[in-house]
Design an enzyme around this catalytic site. Sequence first.
Site, short mmCIF file in Angstrom:
data_model
loop_
_atom_site.label_atom_id
_atom_site.label_comp_id
_atom_site.label_asym_id
_atom_site.label_seq_id
_atom_site.Cartn_x
_atom_site.Cartn_y
_atom_site.Cartn_z
N GLU A 68 99.11 21.70 39.41
CA GLU A 68 97.69 21.90 39.73
C GLU A 68 97.53 23.22 40.48
OE1 GLU A 68 96.04 19.43 42.81
OE2 GLU A 68 94.09 19.37 41.81
N THR A 95 98.17 14.60 46.09
CA THR A 95 98.95 13.43 45.68
C THR A 95 100.10 13.20 46.66
OG1 THR A 95 98.33 13.76 43.38
CG2 THR A 95 100.30 12.45 43.77
N THR A 110 100.30 13.84 49.92
CA THR A 110 99.83 13.17 51.14
C THR A 110 99.38 11.75 50.82
OG1 THR A 110 99.07 15.32 51.90
CG2 THR A 110 98.31 13.43 53.14
N GLU A 144 91.78 9.20 46.48
CA GLU A 144 91.26 10.15 45.48
C GLU A 144 92.15 11.38 45.57
OE1 GLU A 144 89.04 9.49 43.36
OE2 GLU A 144 87.76 7.93 44.18
N LYS A 171 88.27 12.03 59.92
CA LYS A 171 89.01 13.23 60.28
C LYS A 171 88.81 14.26 59.16
CE LYS A 171 93.10 14.78 59.53
NZ LYS A 171 92.73 16.19 59.30
N CYS A 229 88.60 19.00 42.59
CA CYS A 229 89.61 18.05 42.12
C CYS A 229 89.48 17.85 40.62
CB CYS A 229 89.47 16.74 42.88
SG CYS A 229 87.80 16.12 42.94
P1 NAD Z 1 95.95 17.53 51.84
O1 NAD Z 1 96.58 16.30 51.28
O2 NAD Z 1 96.83 18.61 52.32
O3 NAD Z 1 95.01 17.17 53.07
C1 NAD Z 1 93.95 16.23 52.98
C2 NAD Z 1 93.70 15.63 54.34
O4 NAD Z 1 94.81 14.82 54.71
C3 NAD Z 1 93.53 16.64 55.47
O5 NAD Z 1 92.49 16.19 56.32
C4 NAD Z 1 94.88 16.59 56.16
O6 NAD Z 1 94.83 16.97 57.52
C5 NAD Z 1 95.22 15.12 56.03
N1 NAD Z 1 96.64 14.79 56.12
C6 NAD Z 1 97.72 15.56 55.81
N2 NAD Z 1 98.86 14.86 56.02
C7 NAD Z 1 98.50 13.63 56.46
C8 NAD Z 1 99.22 12.45 56.82
N3 NAD Z 1 100.56 12.40 56.77
N4 NAD Z 1 98.52 11.36 57.22
C9 NAD Z 1 97.18 11.38 57.27
N5 NAD Z 1 96.45 12.47 56.94
C10 NAD Z 1 97.09 13.59 56.54
O7 NAD Z 1 94.94 18.02 50.71
P2 NAD Z 1 94.02 19.33 50.74
O8 NAD Z 1 94.93 20.50 50.51
O9 NAD Z 1 93.12 19.31 51.91
O10 NAD Z 1 93.09 19.10 49.45
C11 NAD Z 1 93.42 19.57 48.18
C12 NAD Z 1 93.89 18.45 47.29
O11 NAD Z 1 92.93 17.39 47.30
C13 NAD Z 1 94.01 18.85 45.84
O12 NAD Z 1 95.21 18.33 45.30
C14 NAD Z 1 92.83 18.18 45.15
O13 NAD Z 1 92.99 17.94 43.80
C15 NAD Z 1 92.66 16.96 45.96
N6 NAD Z 1 91.29 16.47 45.89
C16 NAD Z 1 91.04 15.31 45.21
C17 NAD Z 1 89.74 14.84 45.09
C18 NAD Z 1 89.43 13.58 44.35
O14 NAD Z 1 88.35 13.07 44.47
N7 NAD Z 1 90.36 13.02 43.60
C19 NAD Z 1 88.69 15.55 45.67
C20 NAD Z 1 88.98 16.73 46.36
C21 NAD Z 1 90.28 17.17 46.46
#
Ligand code: NAD
Length: 476
Positions: A380, A229, A231, A249, A176, A283
Amino acid sequence: MTTYPNIVAGQPVLSATTFESRNPATGELLGRVPQSSPEQVAQAVAAAQAAQVAWAALPDAERQAALNRVADILHAEQEHLAEWITREQGKPLGGVGPDQVPGARFEAYACEVWTRVPASLALPVEVAFEDDTRRDEVHRQPYGVVAAIAPWNWPLMIAIWQIIPALRAGNTVVIKPSEHTSIGTLEMVRLISAALPPGVLNTVTGAGEVGATLIAQPAVRKILFTGSTATGRRIAALAGERLSACTLELGGNDAAIVLPDADPAEIAMGLFWGAFLNMGQTCAAIKRLYVPDALHDAVVGALQGLAQAMPMGDGLQPGIAMGPIQNLMQFDKVVSLVESAKAGGARIVCGGEAPVGPGYFYPITLVTDIDDGAPLVDQEQFGPVLPIVRYRDLDDAVARANRLDVGLGASVWGRDADQARAVALRLQAGTVWINQHGAVHPMVPFGGLKGSGLGVEFGLEGLKSVTQTRVISLKK
Ligand code: NAD
């Protein structure tokens, strides 16, 4: 307006309702995306489950060959996919070489590299113990169906980081993508599906509730999640109920420490891209910079010079180095953190005001006269803003770098490699880089400590993480 279908069992699948995808640089409607229903999510998982036994039973060399065909397609389609990344995610097209802006072409190229490398790896049977009485072999077997949930910042590259090792190990996948960047991923899956048996790689689309439905399917035994974090904690709780394995991640707030022997002119470019790669929406980017008093003005001046030389605009146009922020939620977060820094008396060295006009553009913003405890330092920002914090005492800088409940990356910058290494060993982060930041590599494990995640991706450790251990124990 085109609706880009999901791919399930190798077939295009539309849904009763759809949502929009828009270009963050212009606001232009790019197309529509199916809103997967709960029944469609179950069907995608059923398709993955139906394909898994035959996929895992293929001779290893055949799965490897299929993934190399995937890499060939990614190579041939690099420019097409890079354009989708720019249109939908916003990062400029850029180039791939060392002097180029690392943008969408780099991301599309990385998709190919992160396919070829896992394709080349193997997990042979290991003998854990053998004597005259017994022989114990460790076999690595796939989980079955892997659910992958991806974010919007590096949408195609992170999808590939999740998909390819899982397939290499004999799992099948339902992915997804983020609701903010679905079309590029759908396009990529449509193209690479030509190299895979039907059902081996499937997609579903929608926001968080679709992700939650996906990971709740009984056949899903392993979850790969990259995102925030907050989610990640929710996903871990759901995985806990089902006892599904998960790799998380998550977000970070990476500190970089400049050591007193560093040369500001020499490190400025590395610091700049370490912080502002993908407009800071990375990230493992520098999100707090600690600089000794004596070097403060020189470092700030060098970064300011670079910031003012980087043209910002629609990344499909030539010569653009900086794109927009990807979405309104993230734009609002960046604005509010900068406003809170201003209200707290910080100094805005450059940037700090969004230009008038279409798109979620925000200039590179350097902030000084700010300290730990300010929201811009402690949270962040995930955008083109860097707080620069002075320090007098190196032990104090190390303590400040370690004081937050996240630990994805960190970096140390200085001329004396031994001294830099000694400081690196004191930092609490999954990766501590020396004189670089965010330099991930497909053979090197990558993951976060503390609130930044669970488990690692990449290399042999990443490949093992999409397998479970089965021991065959023989009495002699
Ligand atoms: P997000 O957590 O809002 O969304 C990530 C994904 O999770 C999306 O596809 C979203 O639709 C899905 N999602 C949301 N709620 C959910 C639930 N309850 N159950 C299942 N899926 C759900 O994050 P974002 O805003 O898309 O990304 C930004 C964040 O990601 C930043 O904090 C960044 O640091 C982190 N990030 C981490 C890495 C890493 O490798 N550690 C890499 C890229 C981004």
